[in-house]
Every structure is written in structure tokens, then in C-alpha cells.
Design a protein around this motif. Structure first.
Motif, PDB file in Angstrom:
ATOM      1  N   SER A   1     -11.777  -3.148  -2.192  1.00 16.21           N
ATOM      2  CA  SER A   1     -10.791  -3.456  -1.050  1.00 16.21           C
ATOM      3  C   SER A   1     -11.062  -2.168  -0.169  1.00 16.21           C
ATOM      4  O   SER A   1     -10.586  -0.880  -0.590  1.00 16.21           O
ATOM      5  CB  SER A   1      -9.465  -3.366  -1.749  1.00 16.21           C
ATOM      6  OG  SER A   1      -8.753  -3.631  -0.490  1.00 16.21           O
ATOM      7  N   ASP A   2     -11.429  -2.247   0.850  1.00 19.27           N
ATOM      8  CA  ASP A   2     -11.447  -1.096   1.945  1.00 19.27           C
ATOM      9  C   ASP A   2      -9.919  -0.606   2.037  1.00 19.27           C
ATOM     10  O   ASP A   2      -9.668   0.567   2.349  1.00 19.27           O
ATOM     11  CB  ASP A   2     -12.090  -1.492   3.133  1.00 19.27           C
ATOM     12  CG  ASP A   2     -13.718  -1.655   3.163  1.00 19.27           C
ATOM     13  OD1 ASP A   2     -14.209  -1.110   2.314  1.00 19.27           O
ATOM     14  OD2 ASP A   2     -14.433  -2.183   3.997  1.00 19.27           O
ATOM     15  N   ASP A   3      -8.884  -1.606   2.411  1.00 17.55           N
ATOM     16  CA  ASP A   3      -7.691  -1.081   2.517  1.00 17.55           C
ATOM     17  C   ASP A   3      -7.131  -0.323   1.435  1.00 17.55           C
ATOM     18  O   ASP A   3      -6.557   0.878   1.727  1.00 17.55           O
ATOM     19  CB  ASP A   3      -6.805  -2.411   2.672  1.00 17.55           C
ATOM     20  CG  ASP A   3      -7.265  -3.209   3.956  1.00 17.55           C
ATOM     21  OD1 ASP A   3      -7.465  -2.637   4.717  1.00 17.55           O
ATOM     22  OD2 ASP A   3      -6.808  -4.320   3.999  1.00 17.55           O
TER      23      ASP A   3
ATOM     24  N   LEU B   1       0.848  -1.042   0.044  1.00 17.55           N
ATOM     25  CA  LEU B   1       0.039   0.016   0.093  1.00 17.55           C
ATOM     26  C   LEU B   1       0.743   1.176   0.108  1.00 17.55           C
ATOM     27  O   LEU B   1       0.353   2.201  -0.788  1.00 17.55           O
ATOM     28  CB  LEU B   1      -1.153   0.036   1.171  1.00 17.55           C
ATOM     29  CG  LEU B   1      -1.976  -1.111   1.056  1.00 17.55           C
ATOM     30  CD1 LEU B   1      -3.011  -0.911   2.452  1.00 17.55           C
ATOM     31  CD2 LEU B   1      -2.840  -0.937   0.014  1.00 17.55           C
TER      32      LEU B   1
ATOM     33  N   ALA C   1      -6.192   3.686   1.516  1.00 22.71           N
ATOM     34  CA  ALA C   1      -5.006   4.016   1.238  1.00 22.71           C
ATOM     35  C   ALA C   1      -4.893   5.339   0.218  1.00 22.71           C
ATOM     36  O   ALA C   1      -4.015   6.313   0.436  1.00 22.71           O
ATOM     37  CB  ALA C   1      -4.219   2.878   0.694  1.00 22.71           C
TER      38      ALA C   1
END
Length: 245
Positions: free
Chosen positions: A119-121, A78, A125
Motif C-alpha cells: 500500500s502506497d498510502d 493512518l 504514512a
């Protein structure tokens, strides 16, 4: 209802899209930043064209994937993704500075856009990176039936979201786009494209492939600039939306 279009996606002597024909009929130009498409000369030319027609400029960053046009997911740390994202915003803003104009918003491209929505990540990010770069820049995301989760994340970083719907792509019953790997992913005639746009504008919904009506509320309608009908879509859509007001 504003019209946005993916622009500036040529590269060197390889020409893609109908930017000069499309630009007079849109409100927002999502300009490629050199990773999935474009190069410095194309970026400058597209910025100048947008400025000439009074079109808002949006950064259109993607994965570093010229061969795949940014439509292939790249698994990366990330922190590296954030650096790549910021690098592209800075590149386009640098060119904009020479023309005394500024980036107005950010819209990720292709596989990065899809990854952000799944994707929440990855979504967080990109929000973190945008907040550090310039928290005043809105992030354009896909209008989906339940967007509360995205708004919650954005609010934590002080980022405004712009929601867009697609006129030249088909939808599934869950409100997501039909994958490009499927035969019916894109509309190929102008009539269903305009009908879908008018439905989104008037009814705040879209009819999916199986006939389900899916509620979506959008701030903007997207045209893919690399489509064969892009210039015609932009011209006809601008006129039809004016009639709907």
C-alpha cells in the motif's frame, strides 16, 4: 553484505528464538518494540546483548497483536498507525538511551511490513512519521525487482532506504515472498538457505519457486530469529559470506 535478524521476540516467561547464540554472527538486530512481541525487560536484555557484540540496533515496530505475533493485518486510520509507529520507536530508544547506544535504522515487522510494501498510502504514512521522529534513520524495506517507486517516495521525505532479501523464505516469480499460508513458504534445510544467500550475494538474483530467476539487489540478508535453524543459519552464513568477499 550485512546480516540482519529479528530479535527480542520473547514475552514474559514465554521464550522465543536463540538470541544469545545468534547475536555474535549478525551485523544488525531488529529488536521488537513491545507490540507484536517483547516486553521492557526483554528489550533491555536484547539491547545489552547487541551492544556487547557490536551489533547495530534497529527498531522493529509492528501492529499491536501479541496473540497473532504481528502477522495479522489490522485496518486502522493512518494517523493512528503513525502514532503507534512513533510510540514504539520512542520506547526502544528510551531503553537504548540507558545503555548509551542509539537506534540505527527502522524495519517494520510482519503484517505491517507486508502492508507497507503493498500500500502506497501506508508506506508514505510511515515515511511521514519517521521523518518527523528522526529523518536520519534509514527505513529497511524488501528488495524487489522494481524499487524506483519506493525510492521516489522516500526521497520526498529525506529518508534513506535499506533493501533486504530473505534467506529462509522462498520467492514467487514476481519477486515477492511466498505467503506463509502456503506449504513451501519457508526453507527447512540449511543447504538451500545458504545457496540462496550466496546467489543473492554473487548474482544479485534469487530463484523463485517455479524456477524463474528474479533480479534483486540487497544491502542486507535477513534471518528470522524465531526459526528452528536460526542460530545455525547465522553461524554458517557468516562464514560463507566471508568466503565470498
Amino acid at each position: 553484505m550485512l546480516i540482519n535478524c529479528d530479535m527480542g521476540e520473547s514475552f514474559g516467561i514465554w521464550q522465543l528464538g536463540q538470541d544469545e547464540q545468534i547475536m555474535p554472527f549478525i551485523d544488525m538486530a531488529n529488536i521488537a518494540c513491545g507490540m507484536h512481541a517483547s516486553d521492557p525487560s526483554v528489550m533491555l536484555r536484547t539491547v545489552r546483548c547487541a551492544k556487547e557484540h557490536g551489533v547495530r540496533i534497529g527498531a522493529h515496530p509492528g501492529y499491536a497483536d501479541l496473540a497473532g505475533f504481528g502477522r495479522r493485518f489490522i485496518d486502522m486510520p493512518l494517523a493512528d498507525l503513525q502514532a503507534l509507529f512513533i510510540y514504539q520507536l520512542g520506547a526502544l530508544q528510551g531503553i537504548c538511551n540507558t545503555e548509551n547506544i542509539a537506534i540505527s535504522y527502522v524495519k517494520p515487522h510482519g503484517a505491517l511490513y507486508n502492508a507497507m510494501m503493498k500500500s502506497d498510502d501506508i508506506f508514505v504514512a510511515l515515511l511521514q512519521a519517521l521523518a518527523k521522529y528522526d529523518a536520519q534513520l534509514p527505513l529497511m524495506v524488501m528488495a524487489v525487482p522494481d524499487f524506483s517507486r519506493y525510492q521516489k517516495f522516500a526521497a520526498e521525505y529525506g529518508i534513506t532506504l535499506l533493501f533486504e532479501a530473505f534467506v529462509d523464505r522462498t520467492y514467487q516469480a514476481d519477486g515477492r515472498l511466498t505467503p506463509r499460508t502456503e506449504a513451501n513458504a519457508c526453507h527447512t534445510d540449511i543447504e538451500p538457505i545458504v545457496a540462496q544467500a550466496v546467489q543473492i550475494f554473487n548474482e544479485q538474483c534469487v530463484t523463485s519457486n517455479d524456477g524463474t530467476k528474479v533480479n534483486i539487489k540487497a544491502d542486507s540478508l535477513c534471518i528470522h530469529g524465531d526459526g528452528e535453524l536460526a542460530a545455525e543459519i547465522a553461524r554458517v552464513l557468516k562464514a560463507r559470506l566471508a568466503e565470498c568477499k
